[in-house]
Design a protein around this motif. Structure first.
Motif, PDB file in Angstrom:
ATOM      1  N   UNK A 182       0.819  -1.209   0.000  1.00  0.00           N
ATOM      2  CA  UNK A 182       0.000   0.000   0.000  1.00  0.00           C
ATOM      3  C   UNK A 182       0.857   1.265   0.000  1.00  0.00           C
ATOM      4  N   UNK A 183       1.842   1.313   0.886  1.00  0.00           N
ATOM      5  CA  UNK A 183       2.652   2.533   0.999  1.00  0.00           C
ATOM      6  C   UNK A 183       3.431   2.813  -0.281  1.00  0.00           C
ATOM      7  N   UNK A 184       3.946   1.752  -0.914  1.00  0.00           N
ATOM      8  CA  UNK A 184       4.680   1.939  -2.166  1.00  0.00           C
ATOM      9  C   UNK A 184       3.771   2.510  -3.252  1.00  0.00           C
ATOM     10  N   UNK A 185       2.536   2.018  -3.330  1.00  0.00           N
ATOM     11  CA  UNK A 185       1.614   2.490  -4.367  1.00  0.00           C
ATOM     12  C   UNK A 185       1.219   3.939  -4.110  1.00  0.00           C
ATOM     13  N   UNK A 186       1.008   4.281  -2.828  1.00  0.00           N
ATOM     14  CA  UNK A 186       0.596   5.644  -2.507  1.00  0.00           C
ATOM     15  C   UNK A 186       1.676   6.667  -2.836  1.00  0.00           C
ATOM     16  N   UNK A 187       2.928   6.253  -2.924  1.00  0.00           N
ATOM     17  CA  UNK A 187       4.015   7.174  -3.252  1.00  0.00           C
ATOM     18  C   UNK A 187       4.117   7.466  -4.739  1.00  0.00           C
ATOM     19  N   UNK A 188       3.389   6.712  -5.583  1.00  0.00           N
ATOM     20  CA  UNK A 188       3.425   6.915  -7.036  1.00  0.00           C
ATOM     21  C   UNK A 188       2.266   7.836  -7.409  1.00  0.00           C
TER      22      UNK A 188
END
Length: 931
Positions: free
Chosen positions: A838-844
């Motif tokens: 989730x956190x990785x996707x939210x950074x894109x």
């Protein structure tokens, strides 16, 4: 062979070390305190009265034994003085007790002991990995005493050596078992009383046992040692010891009695000597000289023979004090060196802290690159330490192999002795019965057996009884030897297990360090366009070196606890082969993370789970079995559990699969062409399907054709080939794989999931979006902001149950729970995958980059335990009833939409039909118009 004073340190130290005392606890020992006073005050030396030490004394193990020597084809017995060295667990042997250099030694740490009745009285063997030593004591009691003492010393030494020093195994959570003493069970031989006439220091004062000839006792293998000992005995006895020609001086020293009665007797004898007129000053002087000798021998000044003589003038006393000052000075130097080492360690830790702060505060990439080089050097250091541990483990494996073979030999020997003992008992019983029958008839006995014959029989019976007693003693000792060797072997196994755990932790840390290093390189690779040319070239060189390293080659070079091989147990590639050059570094990082997770979990998680599965007998539905299946089924149990799950839901009709195969051979199914097109595209990352000539390709073809005839409503749908392929890999049998496919399509998945319209599959995508909005609202809002349709990614997850999406190890764990619980497992794991990243996707913050990330991000999940905890523990549960309600609601909506589309389509067709066909002649093309 050792020469000089170092080699002769052990026999010389015998008188001084007869009683083991604690040098650090002199306050509890009155004699030690008074010895200090005697050495510090020269005016009161003659008035000191020494008190006997009542503490339990530890006697040195020494004495004369006959050793079997071989001179060519002739075997002879040679008398040797044997002395046990506690520091090295070696049994040293000399020609006489007065020799300074040993002729040889026997390593007892890896030795075993044996005694055979048929060899003769007092004969026993010491078996080492390289040689067998045959020794002979003067009596059976002396032999058993030597064997028991050697057993006890070997046990103490092995226990001491097997324990890890403090701080050496910080990675091992559970320390090894503490040191335990040898317990003599009632089934074993009881402790033998000490034969003081044959064993101990007093035996050194007795003359050595004589041999048949003088030359027979000389060791021809060690001529130089013989010459040294002879010169020492001739010169040293006159120059160093005065009139006393024996190194072991017994006039100045008396052993402490082992019990109070003997001590009182010794005190009584001392009182009698006073009454006879022995001067008090002479007694004090004699005791003082003995104490000084003991203290000097213990302090290590054995190379100064003048200190071992009697000190009768102040100059000699001053010399003694000077030597003590030198000893203390050396000790102070060693303590200073220790303090320096501690300071260096502290400075290294502070330097590490400063480097970390510099890395965090560094403003330029040049400084960060320097820190990266420092980490590379640390990795090399860890690699060297790992190689040392690997070498240590190989040595332990060799030792373990030798001990196992020796234990097997001992077991065979004990079995042989028991058979011999049983045979002799039968002979005794037969002779006893025969004697009873003969004695029952006195007249017949008088006529047939003479008195001499009867006496011989009785004598033979007595001999047989003695042999029985001897065999019983031998059996008891061998039982104790087997028991002790088994315990030592167990301790070695525990040490090996601890070392394996420690090595696994070190390898896991090493993999983490390498993974972090490669991650840093990947970040630098992304920033190469912004770096100076020199720095960019350095980064490219480091990346090239990292890509040249291969996980498989690393595993083949040396010892590896959990090597990352090219393929796993089912033939899946463990390291992904990305075609894009920029992703190859990512593949290396993923391989290292997989290896690190496996190393961390193999002892902590996998082994306890495997032990629980080994304890599962007959399978039956239960909450415990459900929990075990969710945790993952081990490879050795997976096929059995899958067969049991399928048999619970599918009734295997006899010969049904064979009839379907015959039907597919006789009649071509309409889906046959599509099946042939999909076969080469099935599981391309698995070696069993990657080639058209693979053995499982024909089996997969037959399974799919049989299913197309079994379920004509579906026939064949793209995706069934991958489901059947996974079933074939695990179950290995065509018919079992066929019924597994039937179970998935007809029992687990809803109706029309694989129909032409795929209507139920579309319904599940809408249901999943609802769950995603409820469980992960931030992520769903992020997708809506950038207009991301997750069904483009997740549709294939649901259709083939994550095949070709997850790493093989995680995929099979998902299938374990999926086959047992149903489709709700797919929803749980789909939500867990998004929660995991989730956190990785939210950074894109770009829609194109989000789609690119979602295209391969499932292959980057390496921690299956973390994903499982998210799926079954972190996410709030939702029952099957809720899932069915959502499906029915969305199915009604979808069917209404499809009905509306059909109406629009029908209206359009009707409108076109009413307009009629257009006249083609009126339509003029642009080309004709141009002409």
């Amino acid at each position: 062979m050792k020469k000089g004073p170092e080699a002769g340190a052990c026999p010389l130290a015998i008188p001084g070390n007869l009683v083991e005392s604690n040098p650090d606890n002199n306050s509890s020992d009155g004699a030690s305190a008074k010895e200090k006073d005697m050495l510090s005050s020269s005016g009161e030396l003659e008035n000191v009265q020494l008190k006997p030490n009542r503490e339990t004394s530890r006697k040195k193990l020494c004495g004369y034994l006959n050793k079997l020597g071989i001179k060519g084809p002739i075997k002879t017995w040679k008398s040797r003085w044997f002395f046990y060295d506690e520091n090295k667990c070696n049994l040293l042997y000399y020609r006489t007790a007065q020799d300074i250099n040993p002729l040889g030694s026997i390593d007892l740490s890896n030795a075993s002991f044996d005694c055979k009745v048929e060899n003769g009285e007092g004969v026993f063997e010491i078996r080492t990995p390289s040689r067998v030593f045959t020794l002979k004591a003067i009596s059976k009691q002396a032999m058993m005493y030597w064997l028991q003492q050697l057993q006890m010393r070997r046990w103490e030494f092995c226990n001491t050596q097997s324990r890890f020093p403090v701080g050496s195994s910080q990675l091992v959570n559970e320390p090894l078992a503490g040191r335990t003493n040898v317990v003599y069970n009632e089934d074993f031989l009881p402790p033998v009383k000490t034969p003081t006439e044959a064993v101990g220091l007093k035996a050194a004062s007795l003359p050595a046992p004589q041999t048949s000839t003088a030359l027979q006792n000389i060791s021809l293998k060690h001529p130089w040692t013989e010459i040294q000992n002879t010169v020492y005995n001739i010169c040293g006895s006159k120059q160093l010891w005065g009139n006393n020609g024996n190194i072991f001086t017994f006039s100045d020293f008396q052993e402490h009695p082992e019990d109070p009665d003997e001590q009182q007797k010794a005190e009584g004898e001392a009182g009698c000597s006073e009454k006879e007129g022995i001067p008090e000053e002479g007694k004090a002087e004699s005791r003082l000289n003995w104490v000084r000798k003991a203290r000097w021998m213990n302090s290590g000044f054995l190379g100064l023979p003048e200190e071992l003589s009697r000190e009768r003038n102040p100059m000699e006393k001053v010399s003694v004090l000077q030597q003590q000052i030198l000893t203390l000075t050396e000790e102070v130097k060693s303590q200073k060196e220790l303090v320096k080492l501690l300071h260096k360690a502290l400075e290294a830790a502070q330097q590490e802290k400063r480097v970390s702060n510099m890395y965090l505060t560094a403003a330029e990439d040049k400084d960060r690159l320097e820190l990266v080089r420092h980490k590379v050097r640390q990795i090399a250091d860890l690699t060297s330490r790992l190689e040392a541990l690997e070498q240590e483990k190989k040595e332990l494996e060799q030792t373990l192999t030798l001990r196992e073979s020796h234990i097997q030999e001992l077991k065979e020997h004990v079995q042989l002795l028991m058979e011999k003992n049983h045979a002799k008992q039968e002979v005794i019983m037969a002779l006893t019965e025969q004697m009873a029958q003969e004695l029952s008839d006195p007249l017949q006995e008088a006529n047939t057996i003479t008195a001499e014959t009867l006496y011989k029989q009785q004598e033979e019976i007595e001999h047989l009884k003695d042999d029985i007693d001897a065999y019983k003693t031998q059996n008891q000792f061998l039982n104790s030897e087997i028991h002790q060797v088994t315990r030592l072997w167990t301790r070695v196994a525990e040490n090996e297990k601890a070392l394996l755990m420690k090595c696994a932790c070190l390898q896991a840390r090493n993999c983490q360090m390498e993974s972090k290093y490669l991650t840093v390189l990947r970040k630098l690779q992304e920033a190469v366009p912004d770096l100076p040319s020199s720095h960019a070239k350095l980064v490219r060189n480091l990346i090239q070196e990292a890509l040249q390293w291969d996980v498989k080659e690393e595993a083949e070079e040396g010892f590896n606890l959990n090597p990352v091989s090219e393929y796993d147990e089912y033939g899946f590639m463990t390291v992904p082969d990305y075609e894009v050059e920029d992703w190859k570094l990512l593949a290396k990082i993923q391989a290292l993370e997989i290896k690190s997770n496996n190393l961390w979990s193999q002892e902590v998680v996998e082994k306890p789970l495997r032990d629980r599965w080994n304890g599962v007998g007959e399978l039956s539905p239960s909450a415990e079995l459900k929990s075990l299946i969710r945790s993952g089924i081990p490879v050795e149990h997976r096929q059995r559990v899958w067969r049991w799950i399928i048999s619970r839901h599918c009734s295997h009709l006899p010969d049904h699969y064979q009839r379907l195969l015959r039907q597919s051979e006789s009649t071509e199914h309409p889906a046959c062409r599509q099946i042939e097109l999909d076969l080469p595209r099935t599981l391309t990352n698995n070696k069993h399907f990657s080639s058209p000539t693979s053995q499982l390709i024909p089996k997969l073809r037959r399974v799919l054709l049989a299913f197309s005839w079994h379920n004509p409503a579906i026939g064949y749908c793209q995706g069934l080939n991958r489901l059947a392929a996974v079933a074939l890999l695990v179950l290995e049998d065509e018919e079992s794989a066929f019924w597994c496919l039937v179970h998935i399509v007809e029992n687990l998945m809803p109706t029309d999931y694989y129909s032409d319209t795929l209507i139920t599959s579309q319904v599940d995508q809408r249901v999943f979006k609802d769950f995603l909005s409820e469980k992960l609202p931030r992520l769903m809002g992020h997708f809506e902001q950038y207009r991301i349709d997750v069904s483009l990614i997740t549709f294939n997850w649901f259709l083939v149950a994550f095949v070709d999406s997850l790493v093989s190890d995680i995929l099979l764990r998902v299938w374990d729970a999926f086959l047992y619980e149903g489709t709700k497992v797919i929803f749980r794991y789909a939500l867990a995958i998004f929660k995991y990243n989730e956190e990785e996707i939210l950074r894109i913050h770009d829609s194109v980059e989000i789609y690119q990330y979602l295209r391969f991000f499932t292959r980057m999940i390496t921690d299956g335990r973390k994903l499982m905890n998210i799926a079954f523990n972190d996410l709030n549960p939702f029952p099957m009833k809720l899932l069915r309600n959502r499906r029915s609601m969305h199915r009604e909506e979808l069917e209404a939409e499809l009905c509306e589309l059909e109406q629009i389509k029908a209206a359009y067709v009707k409108e076109r039909a009413e307009q009629g066909p257009q006249d083609l002649k009126e339509v003029v093309s642009e080309e004709e118009d141009e002409i």
